[in-house]
Design an enzyme around this catalytic site. Structure first.
Site, short mmCIF file in Angstrom:
data_model
loop_
_atom_site.label_atom_id
_atom_site.label_comp_id
_atom_site.label_asym_id
_atom_site.label_seq_id
_atom_site.Cartn_x
_atom_site.Cartn_y
_atom_site.Cartn_z
CE LYS A 10 -76.00 86.49 10.34
NZ LYS A 10 -75.39 87.10 11.55
CD GLU A 69 -79.77 98.06 -1.48
OE1 GLU A 69 -78.85 98.90 -1.58
OE2 GLU A 69 -80.68 97.96 -2.30
CD GLU A 120 -68.09 100.57 2.76
OE1 GLU A 120 -67.97 99.34 2.69
OE2 GLU A 120 -69.19 101.12 2.93
P1 NAD Z 1 -70.40 92.30 6.77
O1 NAD Z 1 -70.46 92.01 5.32
O2 NAD Z 1 -69.17 91.96 7.50
O3 NAD Z 1 -71.58 91.52 7.53
C1 NAD Z 1 -72.93 91.69 7.17
C2 NAD Z 1 -73.72 90.47 7.60
O4 NAD Z 1 -73.28 89.35 6.86
C3 NAD Z 1 -73.56 90.09 9.08
O5 NAD Z 1 -74.83 89.76 9.60
C4 NAD Z 1 -72.67 88.87 9.03
O6 NAD Z 1 -72.91 88.00 10.11
C5 NAD Z 1 -73.11 88.24 7.72
N1 NAD Z 1 -72.15 87.32 7.11
C6 NAD Z 1 -70.79 87.33 7.21
N2 NAD Z 1 -70.26 86.31 6.50
C7 NAD Z 1 -71.30 85.65 5.93
C8 NAD Z 1 -71.40 84.51 5.08
N3 NAD Z 1 -70.32 83.84 4.67
N4 NAD Z 1 -72.62 84.12 4.68
C9 NAD Z 1 -73.73 84.79 5.07
N5 NAD Z 1 -73.71 85.87 5.88
C10 NAD Z 1 -72.50 86.30 6.31
O7 NAD Z 1 -70.76 93.85 6.96
P2 NAD Z 1 -70.71 94.75 8.28
O8 NAD Z 1 -69.29 95.01 8.65
O9 NAD Z 1 -71.64 94.22 9.31
O10 NAD Z 1 -71.38 96.10 7.74
C11 NAD Z 1 -70.69 97.07 7.05
C12 NAD Z 1 -70.95 97.00 5.57
O11 NAD Z 1 -72.35 97.07 5.30
C13 NAD Z 1 -70.34 98.18 4.84
O12 NAD Z 1 -69.74 97.73 3.66
C14 NAD Z 1 -71.55 99.06 4.53
O13 NAD Z 1 -71.37 99.94 3.45
C15 NAD Z 1 -72.59 98.03 4.27
N6 NAD Z 1 -73.94 98.58 4.39
C16 NAD Z 1 -74.67 98.75 3.24
C17 NAD Z 1 -75.95 99.32 3.31
C18 NAD Z 1 -76.76 99.55 2.07
O14 NAD Z 1 -77.98 99.71 2.19
N7 NAD Z 1 -76.17 99.57 0.88
C19 NAD Z 1 -76.47 99.70 4.55
C20 NAD Z 1 -75.70 99.52 5.68
C21 NAD Z 1 -74.43 98.95 5.59
#
Ligand code: NAD
Length: 496
Positions: free
Chosen positions: A175, A250, A385
């Site tokens: 996705k 992650e 964060e």
């Molecule tokens: P987010 O959690 O808002 O979204 C991540 C993904 O989850 C998106 O594809 C979104 O569509 C999906 N999503 C949202 N609600 C969902 C649900 N109810 N069920 C299933 N999927 C759902 O994160 P973001 O704003 O896109 O990214 C930023 C975050 O990602 C930060 O916290 C950052 O630290 C983290 N991040 C972590 C790593 C790592 O390797 N640890 C790497 C990159 C980013």
């Protein structure tokens, strides 16, 4: 004419069942719609999972080295189209083309590394406790892997999750993230061209609570790999655990650099400024905190303000810009909200702290590089964060106190120490609660052949990338062959 992109299911490019679409916006020019993408829901996910299930038997019976040849071919094509792909990443993600090139290189490196893993994927052989019995383990695919990604590294993270899934013999439903979906279309086309059989990789666009949640709840999806915020990770984990599916998370970080009294302060300032402000702090491993020994605190503060003030803020098409736009309005409000609440809690904004306005800045969402002083470990700004260009500075009276302050955060992704003391360097690895640790380097810089992941609210135990990815994306079977021609019982091995 705005291009209308599609989902990729069973080797065909198709619309969503509802035919509804959403816009992909250029963060450097929010008036520009880069493309329309299918707003997928449960039915689309069901179709993608059915295709992945159908393709599973054939794919798992192709040997890992043969699967590796397809991944190698993808690496070759990626390398030949590096610039084109970097430009797409830059346009939809808001980072510079140089940043995009870095991401593509990271994808190529991962593909090359993981293709080679197809020839390793080692198991164990060991002695049995019984005579004439052979004991060994072998790795098998898990089944269908659902991949859910964040917006910030659409190419690097897609490669880091999809290539290991494939090499282990899994089929995949990916996705895309709704703010950076085009990169995944490009990635999928490259795998199609590399000879990946149809149905092995399926791509579904759409929103998290719709397509994302449907993927986490689908009974045929054996594993979900989720990269994103800790809050969403909790929802994803709950859905997976409720149906006994494997889930690798992650998540976010509140990464810190510790600057000790013996540090090379110019080197530390260079590392901190680039860790905190490049790509506007939208990295999971961004430096959100710096914990400075009191003996060098004032000198450090002067230097960090001076260098931060020189960081160029600008749109993605300015390759000299360091601080590029935030991805969307939601992210802008979130960052400004953290700054306001920090002020209310008694912290001092000593640089930046506001949205930038005028000229190119009105075309996107920019926050000035922000430094916050007088921060105590219990404040929200020291614990949560921000995911924006905001650095909190904390003072410590000793190395031990600096570690205590570091560990007070609920996160534990990456941490760094600047020091010239070798004993302290190695002690840091023991003392600090983080999944990835650096000495005399920024809090980012993970390499594709090394494991990556966090502790506490930054993850839940699995490691992605490097050889660890093979462990995460495969099942181990334990195998015995008894060639004694008798029925032996291991419980009685020591009895006369
Ligand atoms: P987010 O959690 O808002 O979204 C991540 C993904 O989850 C998106 O594809 C979104 O569509 C999906 N999503 C949202 N609600 C969902 C649900 N109810 N069920 C299933 N999927 C759902 O994160 P973001 O704003 O896109 O990214 C930023 C975050 O990602 C930060 O916290 C950052 O630290 C983290 N991040 C972590 C790593 C790592 O390797 N640890 C790497 C990159 C980013």
């Amino acid at each position: 004419m705005i291009e209308h992109f599609k989902n990729y299911i069973n080797g065909e490019w198709v619309d969503s069942v509802s035919s509804e679409a959403f816009e992909n916006i250029n963060p450097s020019d929010i008036e520009e719609v880069l493309g329309l993408f299918p707003r997928s829901g449960k039915e689309d996910v069901d179709n993608a999972v059915a295709a992945a299930k159908n393709a599973s038997n054939n794919w798992k019976n192709i040997s890992p080295p043969e699967r590796g040849c397809i991944v190698s071919e993808a690496a070759r094509i990626l390398a030949s189209r590096k610039k084109e792909l970097a430009e797409i990443i830059s346009l939809e993600n808001g980072k510079t083309v140089s940043g995009g090139l870095g991401e593509v290189q990271s994808g190529i490196d991962m593909a090359n590394f993981i293709a080679g893993e197809g020839r390793r994927m080692y198991g164990y052989t060991t002695h049995s406790g019984l005579k004439r019995r052979f004991a060994m383990t072998k790795r098998y695919p898990i089944g269908i892997v659902g991949v859910i990604l964040p917006f910030n590294f659409p190419m690097a993270l897609t490669s880091w999750r999809v290539f290991p899934s494939l090499i282990c013999g899994n089929t995949v439903v990916l996705k895309s993230e709704e703010n950076s979906p085009e990169t995944t279309v490009y990635f999928t086309k490259i795998l199609e061209e590399s000879g990946l059989p149809k149905g092995v990789l399926n791509l579904v666009h759409g929103f998290g609570p719709e397509a994302g949640e449907a993927l986490t709840l689908h009974p045929d999806v054996s594993m979900v790999t989720f990269t994103g915020s800790s809050a969403t990770g909790k929802l994803v984990a709950r859905n997976c655990v409720s149906r006994h599916a494997k889930v690798s998370l992650e998540l976010g970080g509140k990464n810190a650099v510790l600057v000790m009294e013996d540090a090379d302060s110019d080197l530390a300032v260079d590392g901190i400024v680039c860790g905190a402000f490049s790509v506007s702090g939208q990295r999971c491993t961004a430096t959100g905190r710096v914990i400075v020994h009191k003996a060098v605190y004032d000198e450090f503060l002067k230097k960090v303000i001076a260098l931060t003030s020189k960081q160029k803020v600008g749109p993605a098409n300015d390759d000299t810009a360091v601080v590029t736009p935030l991805i969307n309005k939601k992210q802008l409000d979130r960052v400004l909200g953290y700054i306001e609440r920090a002020k209310k809690e008694g912290a001092s904004i000593i640089l930046g702290g506001e949205q930038l306005k005028g000229e190119v800045f009105d075309k996107g969402y920019y926050v000035a590089p922000t430094i916050i002083n007088n921060v105590t470990p219990d404040m929200e700004i020291a614990r949560e964060e921000v995911f924006g260009p905001v650095l909190s500075v904390l003072k410590a009276t000793s190395y031990e106190e600096a570690c205590q302050i570091h560990n007070a955060s609920p996160y534990g992704l990456s941490a760094s120490l600047f020091t010239k003391d070798v004993n302290r360097s190695f002690s840091f690895f023991d003392d600090v609660e983080a999944g990835v640790c650096y000495i005399n380097a920024p809090t980012f810089g993970s390499e594709p052949h090394m494991p990556f992941g966090g502790v506490k609210q930054s993850g839940q135990g699995y490691r992605e990338v490097g050889w660890a990815a093979i462990e995460t994306y495969s099942e181990v079977k334990t195998l015995y062959v008894d060639y004694s021609s008798g029925i032996q019982n291991v419980q009685f091995v020591n009895e006369k």
